[in-house]
Design an enzyme around this catalytic site. Structure first.
Site, mmCIF file in Angstrom:
data_model
loop_
_atom_site.group_PDB
_atom_site.id
_atom_site.type_symbol
_atom_site.label_atom_id
_atom_site.label_comp_id
_atom_site.label_asym_id
_atom_site.label_seq_id
_atom_site.Cartn_x
_atom_site.Cartn_y
_atom_site.Cartn_z
ATOM 1 N N GLU A 187 -5.165 1.539 2.405
ATOM 2 C CA GLU A 187 -5.033 0.428 3.354
ATOM 3 C C GLU A 187 -5.289 0.887 4.773
ATOM 4 O O GLU A 187 -5.910 0.166 5.571
ATOM 5 C CB GLU A 187 -3.637 -0.198 3.247
ATOM 6 N N GLU A 188 -4.816 2.083 5.109
ATOM 7 C CA GLU A 188 -4.884 2.546 6.494
ATOM 8 C C GLU A 188 -6.307 2.843 6.959
ATOM 9 O O GLU A 188 -6.540 3.019 8.153
ATOM 10 C CB GLU A 188 -4.011 3.796 6.679
ATOM 11 N N ASP A 247 4.152 -5.729 3.618
ATOM 12 C CA ASP A 247 3.853 -4.667 4.577
ATOM 13 C C ASP A 247 4.953 -4.661 5.633
ATOM 14 O O ASP A 247 5.937 -5.411 5.525
ATOM 15 C CB ASP A 247 2.469 -4.875 5.203
ATOM 16 N N HIS A 293 0.837 -1.202 0.000
ATOM 17 C CA HIS A 293 0.000 0.000 0.000
ATOM 18 C C HIS A 293 0.869 1.248 0.000
ATOM 19 O O HIS A 293 1.922 1.303 0.636
ATOM 20 C CB HIS A 293 -1.002 -0.019 1.157
ATOM 21 N N HIS A 327 3.561 3.787 13.220
ATOM 22 C CA HIS A 327 2.555 4.855 13.292
ATOM 23 C C HIS A 327 3.028 6.048 14.114
ATOM 24 O O HIS A 327 2.218 6.806 14.641
ATOM 25 C CB HIS A 327 1.211 4.330 13.814
#
Length: 355
Positions: A212-213, A235, A66, A322
């Site tokens: 994707e998020e 990923d 992604h 993140h």
């Protein structure tokens, strides 16, 4: 690819903002890179970029990562010119106060900082409590609502300002390495396979997937376009090689020990064995990621697309997910690309994908 070139491409992917739903700047780079090696490059109405190499081959293989990253969106501006925002993706509010950000406006990026009530002014009942996003704002130095609205009206998207920075050895840090490290890996795999095209029997589709998020939306729609028989998702995953993590909970995942190959219900067992075989034959270091249920990656939806896809999941170890300072090893990223290329070139119409 030399170290300077690989850093240059990864740096460009990081610098191009791509909050979920606003991935167009990074997809421009993806299209340019794919056009160098693929037979055909298209972009669908969702924003996914799909590059095909040897589309007449068998089986149909989809390599996907992604391209979207976490972001913010301006929702409200108060009379003093401070901007309030909503998250795009899953933020821990504790990682945001004091962060420098870029507001991506029609006239170019505008710097700002995320403000919070200073500890000096907090009462006893406030100190030590978890922050909520509604307690934060963005300060761009505007003196009024009118001035701020002229610069960055509601709907403006925002990213952290952190760029790619080398640490010691092969380690680098940046925002958005989730999943632009994976995006780089599939682009590099495409380059390697293209250079050995005479060995390629499969139809290779490289997909830079959007959104994707916010729910693996792009991989769902791109899979309907590609109709893959086999697919590998790339990923990042958390590591257990820093304080306050548990090897008992996530396994002994470390930076620099190679990509982590997932085994579990969301992975086709034959694809998993083929990945292991490709890694061993190439002499690549790899790690194991036993995940019995949901992986929280695009593989969860891709596996059950249409009548089902034989899926695999390759994870790049990443510290501090993140946050604005995610950390990966370039050696793991390069090993991932090489593994994907070796896996691709080993596929043929005779490859058995039935468990």
């Amino acid at each position: 690819m030399g170290e300077e070139s690989r850093l240059s491409l990864l740096e460009e992917l990081i610098e191009r903002p791509s909050p979920s739903g606003f991935e167009q700047p990074v997809q421009e780079v993806v299209r340019r890179e794919c056009a160098r090696y693929a037979d055909r490059v298209t972009t669908d109405v969702h924003g996914n970029v799909i590059a095909a190499l040897h589309p007449e081959g068998h089986p149909r293989l989809m390599l996907t990562a992604h391209c979207d990253e976490l972001g913010l969106m301006i929702r409200y501006i108060d009379e003093q010119g401070f901007l309030y925002f909503a998250p795009i993706g899953g933020f821990d509010p504790a990682t945001l106060p004091g962060e420098r950000v870029l507001l991506h406006t029609a006239s170019g990026p505008v710097p700002g900082v995320i403000g919070v009530k200073p500890i000096h002014l907090q009462g006893d009942e406030e100190r030590g409590k978890a922050l909520a996003l509604k307690q934060l704002w963005i300060d761009i130095g505007a003196s009024s609502k009118k001035e701020a609205e002229e610069i960055a009206p509601p709907g403006t998207v925002v990213t952290r300002a952190a760029r790619l920075q080398p640490l010691r050895g092969p380690l680098v840090t940046a925002r958005g390495l989730d999943d632009k490290a994976g995006l780089y890996a599939i682009l590099e795999a495409l380059r390697q396979v293209s250079a050995q095209r005479e060995q390629l029997q499969a139809a290779l589709y490289v997909v830079s997937a959007v959104q994707e998020e916010i729910g693996s939306r792009g991989v769902r729609t791109s899979a309907y376009e590609v109709q893959p028989e086999v697919a590998i998702v790339v990923d990042v995953m958390p590591t257990a090689d820093h304080p306050q993590t548990s090897r008992q909970e996530i396994g002994d995942i470390r930076l620099g020990a190679g990509p982590a190959l997932t085994i579990g219900a969301h992975v086709n067992p034959r694809v998993y064995e083929l990945l292991l075989q490709a890694a061993r034959e190439a002499g690549l270091r790899y790690q194991l990621d036993p995940t019995p249920g949901r992986t929280s990656t695009d593989v969860d939806l891709l596996q059950v697309s249409r009548s089902g896809v034989a899926t695999g999941l390759v994870n790049i170890p990443c510290r501090y997910l993140h946050t604005g300072s995610e950390v990966v090893s370039l050696e793991d990223v390069e090993a991932t690309a090489t593994l994907l290329a070796r896996f691709t070139l080993a596929l043929s119409a005779q490859t058995n994908l039935i468990p």
